[in-house]
Design a protein around this motif. Structure first.
Motif, PDB file in Angstrom:
ATOM      1  N   MET A   4      18.121 -28.201 -45.609  1.00  0.00           N
ATOM      2  CA  MET A   4      18.289 -29.274 -46.681  1.00  0.00           C
ATOM      3  C   MET A   4      19.193 -29.131 -47.647  1.00  0.00           C
ATOM      4  N   SER A   5      20.195 -30.285 -47.385  1.00  0.00           N
ATOM      5  CA  SER A   5      21.124 -29.971 -48.256  1.00  0.00           C
ATOM      6  C   SER A   5      21.314 -29.469 -49.312  1.00  0.00           C
ATOM      7  N   PRO A   6      21.557 -28.312 -50.445  1.00  0.00           N
ATOM      8  CA  PRO A   6      21.624 -28.849 -51.800  1.00  0.00           C
ATOM      9  C   PRO A   6      21.782 -29.924 -52.556  1.00  0.00           C
ATOM     10  N   LEU A  12      14.350 -33.050 -54.760  1.00  0.00           N
ATOM     11  CA  LEU A  12      13.450 -31.777 -54.490  1.00  0.00           C
ATOM     12  C   LEU A  12      13.003 -31.708 -56.036  1.00  0.00           C
ATOM     13  N   HIS A  13      13.301 -30.681 -56.346  1.00  0.00           N
ATOM     14  CA  HIS A  13      12.810 -29.572 -57.399  1.00  0.00           C
ATOM     15  C   HIS A  13      12.575 -30.095 -58.485  1.00  0.00           C
ATOM     16  N   ALA A  14      12.852 -31.048 -58.774  1.00  0.00           N
ATOM     17  CA  ALA A  14      13.748 -32.394 -60.037  1.00  0.00           C
ATOM     18  C   ALA A  14      12.484 -32.755 -60.228  1.00  0.00           C
ATOM     19  N   PRO A  67      14.564 -25.172 -49.367  1.00  0.00           N
ATOM     20  CA  PRO A  67      13.466 -26.084 -47.963  1.00  0.00           C
ATOM     21  C   PRO A  67      13.987 -26.845 -46.874  1.00  0.00           C
ATOM     22  N   VAL A  68      13.354 -26.565 -46.173  1.00  0.00           N
ATOM     23  CA  VAL A  68      13.853 -26.901 -44.998  1.00  0.00           C
ATOM     24  C   VAL A  68      13.774 -28.270 -44.221  1.00  0.00           C
ATOM     25  N   TRP A  69      13.642 -29.549 -43.225  1.00  0.00           N
ATOM     26  CA  TRP A  69      13.135 -30.234 -42.571  1.00  0.00           C
ATOM     27  C   TRP A  69      12.637 -30.139 -41.453  1.00  0.00           C
ATOM     28  N   VAL A  70      11.429 -30.329 -41.022  1.00  0.00           N
ATOM     29  CA  VAL A  70      11.155 -30.067 -39.861  1.00  0.00           C
ATOM     30  C   VAL A  70      10.520 -31.529 -39.183  1.00  0.00           C
ATOM     31  N   ASP A  71      10.613 -31.226 -37.610  1.00  0.00           N
ATOM     32  CA  ASP A  71       9.792 -32.226 -37.021  1.00  0.00           C
ATOM     33  C   ASP A  71       8.023 -32.844 -37.192  1.00  0.00           C
TER      34      ASP A  71
END
Length: 97
Positions: A4-6, A12-14, A67-71
């Motif tokens: 995930m990009s910064p 996401l965290h905000a 975090p990461v993006w997953v299919d």
């Protein structure tokens, strides 16, 4: 798995129960309005081309990275739209206010 990009991680965290970071839109069309079913079908036909709409977020164990993006094999092309109709003739100025 895609990192995930910064800026995505920041959004996401905000987001919480008070601070909503999701995005909406308003479309203004010239000419006669399209039927909502036709517009929805057009949008849904394009969603398979957008990778992010077929993915979900996964957090890295122990928060050791963004975090990461997953299919997501269970994803479907579902569009949620809310249609508002003006009660009277609207001008560009009233729509912008």
């Amino acid at each position: 798995m895609y990192p995930m990009s910064p800026i995505d991680a920041l959004f996401l965290h905000a987001e919480d129960g008070v601070t909503h970071m999701h995005i909406g839109s308003c479309s203004i069309f010239a000419g006669p309005p399209p039927e909502i079913d036709d517009l929805t079908a057009l949008i849904e036909s394009k969603l398979p081309l957008l990778t992010r709409y077929r993915q979900k977020v996964r957090f890295v164990p122990a928060a050791l990275g963004h975090p990461v993006w997953v299919d997501d094999p269970t994803s479907t092309s579902v569009t949620t739209s809310v249609t508002r109709r003006c009660q009277r003739q609207a001008t560009s100025m009233t729509l912008r206010s």
